[in-house]
Enzyme design. Structure first.
Site, PDB file in Angstrom:
ATOM      1  N   GLU A   1      31.633  40.799  28.628  1.00 36.45           N
ATOM      2  CA  GLU A   1      31.989  41.409  29.553  1.00 36.45           C
ATOM      3  C   GLU A   1      33.561  41.690  29.667  1.00 36.45           C
ATOM      4  O   GLU A   1      33.882  42.569  30.162  1.00 36.45           O
ATOM      5  CB  GLU A   1      31.675  40.169  30.848  1.00 36.45           C
ATOM      6  CG  GLU A   1      32.059  40.691  32.165  1.00 36.45           C
ATOM      7  CD  GLU A   1      31.813  39.565  33.435  1.00 36.45           C
ATOM      8  OE1 GLU A   1      31.648  38.539  32.848  1.00 36.45           O
ATOM      9  OE2 GLU A   1      31.804  40.165  34.548  1.00 36.45           O
TER      10      GLU A   1
ATOM     11  N   SER B   1      39.665  35.748  36.271  1.00 35.12           N
ATOM     12  CA  SER B   1      40.744  36.525  36.946  1.00 35.12           C
ATOM     13  C   SER B   1      41.793  36.514  35.914  1.00 35.12           C
ATOM     14  O   SER B   1      41.655  35.717  35.050  1.00 35.12           O
ATOM     15  CB  SER B   1      41.237  35.683  38.156  1.00 35.12           C
ATOM     16  OG  SER B   1      42.107  34.524  37.376  1.00 35.12           O
TER      17      SER B   1
HETATM   18  C1  FAD Z   1      34.126  43.192  43.066  1.00 32.34           C
HETATM   19  C2  FAD Z   1      33.561  41.713  42.518  1.00 32.34           C
HETATM   20  C3  FAD Z   1      32.418  41.565  41.895  1.00 32.34           C
HETATM   21  C4  FAD Z   1      31.865  40.336  41.693  1.00 32.34           C
HETATM   22  N1  FAD Z   1      30.843  40.366  40.967  1.00 32.34           N
HETATM   23  C5  FAD Z   1      30.282  39.171  40.709  1.00 32.34           C
HETATM   24  C6  FAD Z   1      29.043  38.749  40.206  1.00 32.34           C
HETATM   25  O1  FAD Z   1      28.174  39.970  39.972  1.00 32.34           O
HETATM   26  N2  FAD Z   1      28.428  37.803  39.861  1.00 32.34           N
HETATM   27  C7  FAD Z   1      29.361  36.654  40.021  1.00 32.34           C
HETATM   28  O2  FAD Z   1      28.806  35.703  39.608  1.00 32.34           O
HETATM   29  N3  FAD Z   1      30.592  36.764  40.556  1.00 32.34           N
HETATM   30  C8  FAD Z   1      31.060  37.909  40.865  1.00 32.34           C
HETATM   31  N4  FAD Z   1      32.369  38.035  41.340  1.00 32.34           N
HETATM   32  C9  FAD Z   1      33.331  36.729  41.436  1.00 32.34           C
HETATM   33  C10 FAD Z   1      34.201  36.655  40.532  1.00 32.34           C
HETATM   34  O3  FAD Z   1      33.653  36.172  39.226  1.00 32.34           O
HETATM   35  C11 FAD Z   1      34.963  35.621  41.169  1.00 32.34           C
HETATM   36  O4  FAD Z   1      35.669  36.188  42.171  1.00 32.34           O
HETATM   37  C12 FAD Z   1      36.217  35.148  40.064  1.00 32.34           C
HETATM   38  O5  FAD Z   1      35.694  34.269  39.055  1.00 32.34           O
HETATM   39  C13 FAD Z   1      37.359  34.078  40.787  1.00 32.34           C
HETATM   40  O6  FAD Z   1      36.595  33.282  41.568  1.00 32.34           O
HETATM   41  P1  FAD Z   1      37.131  33.140  43.098  1.00 32.34           P
HETATM   42  O7  FAD Z   1      37.034  34.421  43.870  1.00 32.34           O
HETATM   43  O8  FAD Z   1      36.454  31.918  43.565  1.00 32.34           O
HETATM   44  O9  FAD Z   1      38.913  32.996  43.276  1.00 32.34           O
HETATM   45  P2  FAD Z   1      39.548  31.306  42.859  1.00 32.34           P
HETATM   46  O10 FAD Z   1      38.930  30.901  41.759  1.00 32.34           O
HETATM   47  O11 FAD Z   1      39.337  30.702  44.280  1.00 32.34           O
HETATM   48  O12 FAD Z   1      40.707  32.121  42.740  1.00 32.34           O
HETATM   49  C14 FAD Z   1      41.620  32.442  43.654  1.00 32.34           C
HETATM   50  C15 FAD Z   1      43.123  32.735  42.875  1.00 32.34           C
HETATM   51  O13 FAD Z   1      43.559  31.483  42.420  1.00 32.34           O
HETATM   52  C16 FAD Z   1      43.874  31.670  40.989  1.00 32.34           C
HETATM   53  N5  FAD Z   1      43.632  30.579  40.437  1.00 32.34           N
HETATM   54  C17 FAD Z   1      42.378  30.014  40.175  1.00 32.34           C
HETATM   55  N6  FAD Z   1      42.414  28.862  39.480  1.00 32.34           N
HETATM   56  C18 FAD Z   1      43.503  29.051  38.819  1.00 32.34           C
HETATM   57  C19 FAD Z   1      44.080  28.486  37.517  1.00 32.34           C
HETATM   58  N7  FAD Z   1      43.450  27.259  37.206  1.00 32.34           N
HETATM   59  N8  FAD Z   1      45.433  29.034  37.099  1.00 32.34           N
HETATM   60  C20 FAD Z   1      45.949  29.741  37.794  1.00 32.34           C
HETATM   61  N9  FAD Z   1      45.478  30.556  38.897  1.00 32.34           N
HETATM   62  C21 FAD Z   1      44.201  30.112  39.206  1.00 32.34           C
HETATM   63  C22 FAD Z   1      42.746  32.923  40.684  1.00 32.34           C
HETATM   64  O14 FAD Z   1      43.414  33.863  39.591  1.00 32.34           O
HETATM   65  C23 FAD Z   1      42.945  33.706  41.946  1.00 32.34           C
HETATM   66  O15 FAD Z   1      43.901  34.644  41.895  1.00 32.34           O
HETATM   67  C24 FAD Z   1      32.934  39.293  41.823  1.00 32.34           C
HETATM   68  C25 FAD Z   1      34.061  39.439  42.258  1.00 32.34           C
HETATM   69  C26 FAD Z   1      34.452  40.509  42.648  1.00 32.34           C
HETATM   70  C27 FAD Z   1      35.834  40.606  43.220  1.00 32.34           C
END
Ligand code: FAD
Lengths: 343, 381
Positions: B243, B364
């Site tokens: 990916e 991310s």
């Molecule tokens: C357009 C889009 C399509 C997607 N499609 C899919 C899909 O098809 N299937 C699927 O399963 N998921 C999908 N996702 C979800 C995506 O994988 C998650 O959004 C991603 O893994 C981040 O998780 P979260 O959104 O819960 O953010 P969080 O984990 O809550 O993070 C929020 C913020 O905190 C930061 N952060 C978190 N932990 C840490 C750390 N340890 N150190 C530093 N910074 C940190 C992150 O970088 C981010 O900036 C999609 C997301 C988007 C936006």
């Protein structure tokens, strides 16, 4: 299509790495800085003995006739130790130019001799005082002179190992060599300095990584803090995306077309940007230590600073990329395209 | 090192080009995230594509592919992007699950799932993220309880791209009672199975591009598990490598965008801010650097290497260059940047909005920087 290096190339680079690691340590730099010299005769002798200066010379001129790819790998290793001696300018640019003009020239028969080059792109000549001869340009013609046949005026550089000179000279006191390929000289110099930039950059990151593992604050190594990690990761990303550009530039330099020139310029820009970013990051990660003369990081910063502007400024190189972008067909099928195919 | 195409590779490019010229729809299709019609139009295109055996050229022939190598795949992608062919509605299946299935699946699983994936007959969504397990994917709570030869699935998935209209999902579940990286399994379930509820979620562009999925006692056969029970984390990391590193974002799309940006600049340079030329050049440099890097990776993989931490450096690079490129386009458009539809025919605005998701999905960029620092550079956790 095969974008990999062969065993021989990797081995040659490994040889250079070992040689430099042993003979160009921080102790060596320190001693040279104290003595105010930019050339360590013993080290240069071992560089010559290993054959590194012969890589680009044709067999007819006593060389081993390898390619720019091979030499770029060596200069990358030279960057990793911020090598003081003019390996790029002498063995990568001036000697091959002289060999193309006068393969039997006596200067080429002295393996220890270095040759300096006064290229129109550069107002100052690097390491001209210790050179056996200086290549000079007038109206596209090349001339050769010894340092005592010209007037050299020293111009200090922030890089302690770049001894710069402005030059005054008279055509009557120099040996004419005929029309020379100054564009190729610039392409080679830009390419090899780009490769050197990769080495400078990686060393700056590696120094910071080592320090960040050791230095403790708030009861933990500073390298465990995310702000520090992310700075260094960003520098590494810049390095990773300069590497393939340098590799492609080296492989394609022989085409001498708008694409190969743009690629070399791209390589020079991004490799030295990576070096600058890595060096500044490294200073920040070292804290006040990084700002001190005692710690070696500043040498990498200074070399990157100098090489960024020499052999074509960033504006010059950007213009060569623009020349390709705005005159040639563009798109995903054009990555390896040639001007002649598009004509 | 040889940076030229062989005559066979050239011939292959011609073949792809000719086929695409004859088949790519003259009018762009409605976006697959916008409406069911748009989605189905893209499914029909996938079927057309596979009628020429172009669905997934790298897969083995017996599973609907052409058995081609990665360089040929890059050539195909270049021609595909150049032709302006429709976006791949099945991308999470074909680019992520497909290669993972080929690596970890049994022959029967490959036979069952790959051909309809390549033809668009079955379109797949990825169901990994959960409300409480985003970046920290090992915090997944959805469960798979063994029941005879079946699994009973329960849990709540979210952000699943294209799950609103898709047919199948590959989900990450855990054996009840297990914790963190241990006890996870990758299991397939039909999005229409009894007990599955899919609720659309709107993206910031207004499209229902992703969904949350509730699973209540959803029964699937153990045949739907990829790899061994408990191997799920390991398999997911392989998928994530595809990916981030190679498959999901092939360089061609950025090169097409960079070339369009250069055209935009040339038509508007008289009135636009002259400072922007450097950004136009930079966007081109970035796209080229990315392409060169992927060619290098492809060559290495063909010589037997495995994808490593470059997956993380790649992910940061493509996502950041995408934003920079589109920001530059909007800056050139100036006061017209906000208009819908945007002037000049190319939807820079929607592509810009989409680019902003790049640093979030596929792990991310903060997480990628952690990975680079810890695994590439060896900094302490
Ligand atoms: C357009 C889009 C399509 C997607 N499609 C899919 C899909 O098809 N299937 C699927 O399963 N998921 C999908 N996702 C979800 C995506 O994988 C998650 O959004 C991603 O893994 C981040 O998780 P979260 O959104 O819960 O953010 P969080 O984990 O809550 O993070 C929020 C913020 O905190 C930061 N952060 C978190 N932990 C840490 C750390 N340890 N150190 C530093 N910074 C940190 C992150 O970088 C981010 O900036 C999609 C997301 C988007 C936006």
């Amino acid at each position: 299509m095969d974008f990999t290096l062969n065993e021989e190339q990797l081995m040659f680079a490994e040889t250079a790495r070992t040689l430099f690691a042993d003979s160009c340590t921080p102790d060596h730099w320190r001693r040279m800085m104290e003595a105010g010299t930019a050339r360590d005769d013993a080290r240069w002798a071992s560089i010559v003995e290993t054959g590194l200066t012969l890589v680009l010379l044709p067999e007819s001129a006593g060389g081993i006739g390898l390619t720019e790819t091979d030499f770029a790998l060596i200069t990358q290793e030279a960057g990793y130790v911020a090598l003081p001696e003019p390996l790029v300018e002498s063995a990568g640019v001036a000697a091959p130019m002289l060999a193309a003009l006068a393969p039997d020239h006596v200067v080429l028969s002295d393996p220890l001799a270095t040759i300096a080059i006064a290229h129109p792109a550069n107002p100052y000549i690097a390491n001209a005082d210790s050179a056996a001869a200086i290549l000079l340009e007038r109206d596209g013609e090349a001339y050769l002179a010894t340092p005592d046949q010209v007037t050299l005026t020293a111009q200090a550089s922030i890089d302690p190992f770049r001894r710069l000179f402005s030059i005054e000279w008279n055509v009557e006191n120099a040996t004419p060599l005929g029309k020379a390929d100054w564009d190729l000289a610039l392409d080679r110099a830009a390419l090899f300095n780009a490769a050197m930039g990769l080495g400078l950059a990686q060393r700056a990151v590696d120094l910071a990584v080592d320090y960040a593992k050791e230095r403790q604050q708030f009861g933990k190594p500073i390298g465990s803090y995310q702000a520090v990690k992310h700075h260094l990761a960003s520098a590494q990303v810049a390095i990773e995306f300069a590497k393939p550009v340098v590799a492609a530039a080296a492989a394609e330099i022989g085409h001498r077309d708008v694409q190969s020139r743009a690629r070399i310029s791209h390589a020079k820009l991004v490799a030295l940007e990576a070096a600058d970013k890595a060096a500044r990051t490294s200073i920040q990660v070292h804290g006040a230590m990084g700002y001190s003369w005692e710690v070696d990081v500043h040498l990498f910063l200074k070399r990157a600073l100098a090489l960024t502007q020499t052999w074509g400024t960033p504006a010059y190189h950007r213009a060569r990329i623009a020349a390709r972008l705005f005159t040639q067909p563009m798109g995903p099928d054009q990555t390896f395209a040639r001007e002649s195919d598009n004509a | 090192m040889d940076l030229t195409y062989t005559p066979q590779q050239q011939a292959f490019r011609e073949e792809v080009r000719a086929w695409l010229e004859a088949h790519v729809p003259a009018q762009p299709l409605e976006h697959y995230d916008a409406t069911r019609e748009g989605f189905e139009a893209h499914r029909a295109w996938e079927k057309t594509l596979q009628s020429g055996d172009w669905g997934m050229v790298t897969w083995p022939k017996e599973y609907g592919g052409r058995g081609l190598d990665l360089i040929q795949w890059l050539i195909f992608e270049e021609e595909y992007a150049r032709a302006g062919a429709p976006g791949r509605v099945g991308q999470n299946g074909i680019f992520l699950l497909g290669p993972t299935l080929i690596e970890f699946g049994s022959h029967e699983q490959k036979q069952r799932f790959l051909p309809p994936m390549a033809s668009g007959e079955e379109i797949w969504a990825q169901a990994w993220s959960e409300p409480q397990a985003g970046s920290d994917l090992a915090g997944v709570r959805a469960t798979c309880a063994a029941d005879g030869d079946d699994y009973i699935l329960n849990g709540h998935k979210i952000w699943s791209s294209r799950a609103v209209f898709a047919d199948w999902a590959f989900g990450l579940f855990r054996t009840p009672g297990t914790e963190r990286h241990k006890g996870m399994s990758l299991i397939f379930f039909p999005l229409t199975a009894p007990g599955v509820t899919v609720n659309p979620i709107r993206k910031i562009n207004g499209h229902v591009g992703f969904a949350e999925i509730f699973l209540e006692d959803v029964r699937v056969p153990a045949f739907n598990r990829l790899g061994d029970e408990g191997q799920g984390w390991h398999i997911c990391m392989a998928t994530a490598g595809f990916e981030r590193g190679l498959m999901l974002r092939s360089p061609a799309r950025y090169q097409v965008a960079a070339a369009k940006l250069a055209d935009l600049w040339q038509t508007r340079r008289e009135t636009a801010d002259p400072m922007l030329e450097a950004d136009v050049i930079r966007a081109h440099m970035n796209a080229e650097a990315y392409a060169l890097s992927i060619y290098q990776t492809a060559s290495r993989l063909m010589a037997g290497a495995r994808i490593g931490p470059e997956a993380s450096t790649n992910k940061i690079f493509w996502s950041e260059m995408d934003i920079h490129l589109h920001q530059t386009a909007l800056s050139i458009l100036g006061t017209e940047a906000e208009l819908i539809p945007p002037p000049g025919g190319h939807d820079w605005l929607d592509d810009y909005i989409f680019s902003l998701a790049g640093p979030i999905y596929a792990g991310s960029n903060e997480i990628q920087r952690n990975i680079i620092a810890e695994r590439m550079l060896g900094l302490p956790r």
